[in-house]
Scaffold this active site. Structure first.
Site, PDB file in Angstrom:
ATOM      1  N   ASP A  52     -10.414   4.258   2.178  1.00 46.22           N
ATOM      2  CA  ASP A  52     -10.133   2.707   3.488  1.00 46.22           C
ATOM      3  C   ASP A  52     -10.914   3.689   4.720  1.00 46.22           C
ATOM      4  O   ASP A  52     -11.449   3.477   5.446  1.00 46.22           O
ATOM      5  CB  ASP A  52      -8.735   2.989   4.902  1.00 46.22           C
ATOM      6  CG  ASP A  52      -8.000   1.143   3.113  1.00 46.22           C
ATOM      7  OD1 ASP A  52      -8.739   0.745   3.208  1.00 46.22           O
ATOM      8  OD2 ASP A  52      -7.026   1.322   3.694  1.00 46.22           O
ATOM      9  N   LYS A  84       0.861  -1.263  -0.172  1.00 42.09           N
ATOM     10  CA  LYS A  84       0.102   0.203  -0.335  1.00 42.09           C
ATOM     11  C   LYS A  84       0.654   1.162  -0.161  1.00 42.09           C
ATOM     12  O   LYS A  84       0.234   2.163  -0.754  1.00 42.09           O
ATOM     13  CB  LYS A  84      -1.032   0.156   1.242  1.00 42.09           C
ATOM     14  CG  LYS A  84      -1.997  -0.965   1.488  1.00 42.09           C
ATOM     15  CD  LYS A  84      -2.945  -0.797   2.509  1.00 42.09           C
ATOM     16  CE  LYS A  84      -4.166  -1.310   1.966  1.00 42.09           C
ATOM     17  NZ  LYS A  84      -5.001  -1.357   3.086  1.00 42.09           N
TER      18      LYS A  84
END
Ligand code: ATR
Length: 277
Positions: free
Chosen positions: A107, A70
């Protein structure tokens, strides 16, 4: 005649076998009767850039990115959204028609949508939030909490330095307290969020005393295996509204699916069941 191309998407991690994303996206593809495929891909860090540059040429319209890539993907992407920049990580890539890579982080969005769905009466401005942990997931949660106007975020992490870094990046609204103080600050909280991996199957338990918890506090855990962590069970016993972490996983997937396959999917009980299957 132009050939109709079936859009391809997927998730890249290392390892990837544990990922629930393929089940989730395939459920949505089936539910909406859409053409498309969603493929799990195990890619080692040293191959990440080469793979990402090749995928658009093979008919991929984008991918999700998971652990451990990520942060690394931020060095590869050609365009990065503000929220991904602030969080310092991306989980959703869109391949543009010219092959360029657009990176976003959904997220924080997933966290907030899940919280809103599970605790509709929670008012962000009602008081402080206590956030346990200062890793990548915590950065997404903190950015979302700042965005909706939580007045104070009390942050605590085993490694103090990581929490201090978050304060540097997100500003004065963050108050950092020592990890051993977690139980004491909980009594101030209108919202408690566990972003650590403690309480996850195979990991140690999270041991933060909840005696001081206010009855109207909302407690949520990013850990979703088990669905009901000890933190959530104890908070339930104390009379609090609790929200499990599975919904965050489902909601964070919505923007990518919509962009790649052209339909905004619903997050409902069938979606939950599909992800748990
Ligand atoms: P993620 O992207 O899921 O947030 P991460 O960046 O590795 O993953 O962060 C894991 C979080 O769990 C961190 O807050 C970590 O604390 P440290 O920064 O001190 O490592 C926390 N964590 C993991 N194991 C822990 C343990 N045994 N005790 C306390 N905190 C723990």
């Amino acid at each position: 005649m132009t050939e109709h191309k079936i859009p391809l998407a997927g998730v890249i991690g290392h390892p990837i076998a544990h990922s629930r994303s393929p089940r989730l996206h395939r459920h949505w593809l089936q539910t909406y009767g859409l053409d498309g495929h969603y493929i799990p891909m195990d890619v080692a860090p040293e191959n990440l850039e080469q793979v990402l540059r090749s995928l658009p040429k093979a008919g991929f319209v984008g991918v999700n990115i998971t652990v451990p890539h990520k942060e690394a993907v931020m060095q590869i992407a050609d365009q990065i959204t503000d929220r991904a920049t602030l969080i310092g990580a991306a989980n959703t890539l869109i391949f543009l028609p010219d092959g360029k890579i657009h990176a976003d982080n959904t997220d924080g969005y997933g966290f907030m949508e899940n919280l809103r769905a599970g605790a509709p009466d929670w008012d962000p401005t009602s008081g402080p939030a206590v956030v346990l942990g200062a890793g990548g997931a915590s950065r997404a949660v903190v950015s979302a909490l700042c965005e909706v106007g939580v007045p104070e975020i009390i942050l605590t992490n085993r490694t103090r330095l990581r929490a201090d870094k978050l304060r540097e990046d997100f500003g004065q609204r963050i108050r950092v307290v020592e990890w051993v103080q977690a139980g004491n600050v909980i009594e101030e909280a209108k919202l408690v969020v566990n972003t650590t991996s403690l309480g996850m199957m195979g990991q140690r338990e999270l041991r933060v005393p909840l005696d001081g918890l206010q009855k109207d506090a909302v407690v949520t855990d990013l850990v979703y295996a088990p669905l009901k962590t000890n933190l959530l069970l104890e908070a339930e016993e104390a009379g609090c509204v609790t929200v499990d972490g599975l919904g965050m996983l489902l909601h964070q997937a919505v923007p990518g699916f919509e962009r790649w396959f052209g339909e905004r999917p619903a997050v409902d009980s069938a979606t939950r069941a599909a992800a748990l299957r």
